[in-house]
Design an enzyme around this catalytic site. Structure first.
Site, PDB file in Angstrom:
ATOM      1  N   PRO A  71     -26.805 -83.955   7.998  1.00  0.00           N
ATOM      2  CA  PRO A  71     -26.175 -85.060   7.292  1.00  0.00           C
ATOM      3  C   PRO A  71     -24.791 -84.705   6.739  1.00  0.00           C
ATOM      4  CG  PRO A  71     -28.438 -84.802   6.594  1.00  0.00           C
ATOM      5  CD  PRO A  71     -28.115 -83.636   7.463  1.00  0.00           C
ATOM      6  N   CYS A  72     -24.627 -83.535   6.197  1.00  0.00           N
ATOM      7  CA  CYS A  72     -23.351 -83.107   5.638  1.00  0.00           C
ATOM      8  C   CYS A  72     -23.115 -81.658   6.043  1.00  0.00           C
ATOM      9  CB  CYS A  72     -23.353 -83.207   4.116  1.00  0.00           C
ATOM     10  SG  CYS A  72     -23.541 -84.904   3.516  1.00  0.00           S
TER      11      CYS A  72
END
Length: 141
Positions: A35-36
């Site tokens: 996600p990040c």
């Protein structure tokens, strides 16, 4: 991942890590599975991070899908300097400024966001900083 002001180690380490700063499992061969993404640097002597940050910022919308904001924090002595932007790092004039900013630091952490929850806005961009016992701490997840 968190770094207290003035913390250093015996060597300089630059890394891109998965959740909780753990090594990325081989099953996550595509960077878009995360996600990040985080970039961290912890050095024994003051070091320039601009080369590593320039490549990392390109991942924020140019060479990867992490377009939902970015942030960076680094220490100058006991002072903390941080920059955040909800726009993609690859297109951000602030990221360009930071990548050309002549600074030497012992500690730096950067974050590019691939939003899965919440709006694409400044409030959702890391790293965050908090003061505890008179010390500025920086963290991201």
């Amino acid at each position: 991942v968190f770094l207290p002001a003035g913390h250093s180690s015996n060597s300089c380490r630059t890394c891109i890590s998965g959740p909780l700063g753990l090594p990325v499992p081989s099953a996550w061969s595509s960077s878009t599975a995360l996600p990040c993404q985080l970039l961290g640097m912890n050095c024994r002597t003051p070091t320039d991070f601009s080369f590593s940050f320039r490549g990392f910022a390109r991942r924020g919308g140019d060479t990867d899908v992490h377009r939902d904001g970015w942030g960076i924090a680094f220490y100058e002595g006991r002072g903390l300097r941080s920059f955040h932007d909800p726009d993609p790092a690859s297109d951000s004039p602030i990221a360009k400024f930071v990548s050309e900013y002549p600074v030497l630091t012992l500690n730096m952490i950067a974050h590019i966001r691939y939003g899965t929850e919440g709006k694409t806005e400044l409030a959702n961009v890391h790293p965050f900083d908090r003061e505890l016992w008179g010390i500025k701490f920086v963290f991201a997840h």
